[in-house]
Motif scaffolding. Structure first.
Motif, mmCIF file in Angstrom:
data_model
loop_
_atom_site.group_PDB
_atom_site.id
_atom_site.type_symbol
_atom_site.label_atom_id
_atom_site.label_comp_id
_atom_site.label_asym_id
_atom_site.label_seq_id
_atom_site.Cartn_x
_atom_site.Cartn_y
_atom_site.Cartn_z
ATOM 1 N N UNK A 1 0.828 -1.204 0.000
ATOM 2 C CA UNK A 1 0.000 0.000 0.000
ATOM 3 C C UNK A 1 0.864 1.257 0.000
ATOM 4 N N UNK A 2 1.955 1.209 0.759
ATOM 5 C CA UNK A 2 2.838 2.381 0.809
ATOM 6 C C UNK A 2 3.511 2.628 -0.532
ATOM 7 N N UNK A 3 3.852 1.538 -1.248
ATOM 8 C CA UNK A 3 4.571 1.672 -2.509
ATOM 9 C C UNK A 3 3.653 1.832 -3.707
ATOM 10 N N UNK A 4 2.331 1.737 -3.499
ATOM 11 C CA UNK A 4 1.391 1.836 -4.608
ATOM 12 C C UNK A 4 1.543 3.186 -5.321
ATOM 13 N N UNK A 5 1.453 3.147 -6.637
ATOM 14 C CA UNK A 5 1.623 4.372 -7.417
ATOM 15 C C UNK A 5 0.448 5.320 -7.262
ATOM 16 N N UNK A 6 -0.745 4.790 -7.003
ATOM 17 C CA UNK A 6 -1.932 5.628 -6.850
ATOM 18 C C UNK A 6 -2.186 5.929 -5.382
ATOM 19 N N UNK A 7 -2.800 7.080 -5.083
ATOM 20 C CA UNK A 7 -3.090 7.440 -3.695
ATOM 21 C C UNK A 7 -4.059 6.444 -3.043
ATOM 22 N N UNK B 1 1.988 8.057 -2.035
ATOM 23 C CA UNK B 1 1.452 8.714 -3.224
ATOM 24 C C UNK B 1 0.508 9.853 -2.862
ATOM 25 N N UNK B 2 -0.155 9.755 -1.693
ATOM 26 C CA UNK B 2 -1.037 10.838 -1.260
ATOM 27 C C UNK B 2 -0.223 12.105 -1.034
ATOM 28 N N UNK B 3 0.886 11.969 -0.311
ATOM 29 C CA UNK B 3 1.733 13.127 -0.048
ATOM 30 C C UNK B 3 2.408 13.628 -1.324
ATOM 31 N N UNK B 4 2.877 12.696 -2.155
ATOM 32 C CA UNK B 4 3.588 13.091 -3.367
ATOM 33 C C UNK B 4 2.681 13.847 -4.333
ATOM 34 N N UNK B 5 1.396 13.504 -4.354
ATOM 35 C CA UNK B 5 0.482 14.139 -5.303
ATOM 36 C C UNK B 5 0.167 15.577 -4.932
ATOM 37 N N UNK B 6 0.336 15.919 -3.643
ATOM 38 C CA UNK B 6 -0.004 17.271 -3.194
ATOM 39 C C UNK B 6 1.219 18.100 -2.842
#
Length: 487
Positions: A150-156, A172-177
């Motif tokens: 889950x941590x390494x998943x590309x999608x949030x 991905x949640x943090x990276x997207x924002x």
């Protein structure tokens, strides 16, 4: 090497007592090792030792100290300890032995059957503990792999409890924002929407998932260090034994590139449709002027008529492109309501379709009072699209039936035709842009359009606050039903 039978270490400095105990256990099928001192016990015991029967009073070390050391050593901490003593028999001494880590305490002499039964009970406990440890290790490994995946998943991915508290959010949640990231575990949705008002539609979906227990889907536009980002999300609630929602997992997908491509295409189509009108109008006016001048051969008249028919068809396509661009880039198709008679609109659209198809029968039935506040030009598009669609996809020897009915609260329009039905799997997507009716058998020999007619029809109806639905079966044919609230 571990033995197939349990290994018991019998510790007693009294040879006679030690012999009797070892004999009883050997006859019961156990593998027995012996020790007479605490030092020997600590030397012999290892990770394969299942049980240590330990006298409390030994010549070198106290049995209590030996027990403590066994329980504190990584090699022997899982071995069970049974204190068996003929001297330390008081309640305080027994309590002290158990407090130092012993698993059981017996007073010698003990009945052989009781001893064997006690040993069996302790070994069952050890097997259960081992099974629990194995299962715990497996669970921990699975949990570790799940967290890693889950941590390494590309999608949030985000996980909330039944109260809307954020339990987990992957990288991905943090990276997207970027610096706009507010999804920190321990915050509830109210706190998140306060920190970031752009999450409001997302928060409403989470509340709906928790309240109804049903999957919620939606789109949200959020700011990031790279500019606005567009996301599609799905919220899947999980209910516990009582039926109440105990968790909601939210998964997202960044559709920014797709959305930007769609916006570019729609803007391009709008500009293209607008710019094509000028040369098309010039072409059409020139053909009309030639017709009015007369003095043309029959062949010239045929060519001129073809030009006008093609220009009219191109004009319809351009109007559809412009309507599509308005619907997608704005807040839907604009409607201008005014007092009109819906029945006049329907009658005019049917007459025009009949004139274009002189060999087809279009039956019209009007019921009630059709007066109301509607956009007559837009509704004429709706009727024209539906009747044209019915004529196009029905056998030439069958009629098309149009029924307009007005009640006190709403107006209904039904357009029915016979023929090959629309495939059931295509019905949910029939009003999507760029899709034609999808009835491949019926489309043979039929000139293809842009696939925007039904999309625009639904947009016009929705702009009036109404709905459009379709039913299609082999036995009853295809019926489009439009419901319009009275304006």
């Amino acid at each position: 090497m571990p033995s197939s039978s349990p290994i018991i270490l019998n510790v007693n400095d009294d040879l006679a007592s030690r012999y009797v105990t070892s004999r009883v256990l050997s006859l019961a099928g156990f593998q027995v090792l012996e020790a007479g001192t605490g030092g020997e016990t600590l030397a012999l015991a290892d990770e394969h030792t299942d049980l240590v029967i330990l006298d409390v009073r030994l010549p070198d070390l106290s049995g209590l100290e030996v027990c403590r050391r066994l329980k504190s050593s990584p090699r022997t901490r899982n071995a069970l300890v049974l204190h068996l003593s003929a001297q330390a028999v008081g309640a305080a001494e027994r309590a002290q032995g158990l407090a130092h880590g012993a698993d059981a305490y017996l007073v010698a002499p003990v009945d052989p059957e009781e001893l064997v039964a006690q040993v069996h009970a302790l070994l069952r406990l050890r097997r259960a503990e081992r099974e629990v440890r194995v299962l715990s290790d497996q669970v921990q490994q699975q949990r570790r792999l799940l967290d890693l995946a889950m941590s390494a998943a590309a999608d949030p991915i985000a996980l909330y409890d039944g109260d809307g508290m954020l339990i987990f959010a992957n990288h991905a949640v943090a990276a997207s924002r970027g610096s706009h990231h507010v999804h920190v575990p321990g915050r509830n949705m109210d706190a998140l929407r306060t920190l970031d008002p752009q999450l409001e539609p997302y928060a409403l979906s989470l509340e709906a998932a928790r309240r109804t227990g049903q999957v919620q889907r939606g789109r949200v536009t959020l700011s990031s260090d790279q500019g606005p980002r567009h996301f599609e999300y799905t919220m899947s609630p999980a209910a516990g034994p009582s039926g109440a929602v105990e968790a909601v997992i939210a998964t997202g997908r960044d559709i920014t590139e797709v959305r930007n491509a769609e916006d570019f295409r729609e803007q391009f189509l709008g500009i293209l449709g607008h710019d094509l009108r000028n040369p098309l109008n010039a072409l059409s006016m020139s053909a009309q002027q030639l017709q009015r001048q007369g003095e043309m051969t029959q062949r010239q008249k045929v060519f001129t008529e073809r030009i006008l028919i093609s220009a009219e068809r191109m004009d319809r396509m351009i109007r559809q492109l412009l309507d599509f661009a308005r619907a997608r880039l704005g807040a839907g198709l604009p409607v201008v309501r005014s007092r009109c008679d819906l029945f006049d609109v329907v009658r005019g659209a049917v007459d025009e379709s009949s004139a274009s198809h002189p060999h087809r029968e279009v039956r019209l039935e009007l019921l009630g009072d059709g007066r109301g506040d509607w956009d007559a030009d837009r509704l004429e598009q709706v009727v024209g699209n539906l009747v044209s669609n019915a004529l196009k996809f029905s056998p030439p020897d069958t009629p098309v039936r149009v029924v307009a009915e007005a009640t006190a609260k709403e107006a209904l329009l039904r357009v029915h035709n016979l023929g090959v039905p629309i495939p059931e799997d295509q019905l949910p997507h029939l009003f999507a842009a760029w899709r034609r009716a999808g009835r491949s058998e019926r489309e043979q020999g039929v000139s293809a359009g842009l696939g925007l007619g039904l999309y625009i029809t639904e947009q016009i109806v929705r702009a009036h606050g109404g709905t459009v639905q379709v039913t299609s079966t082999e036995a009853k044919g295809t019926t489009f039903t439009v419901r319009l609230p009275r304006g």
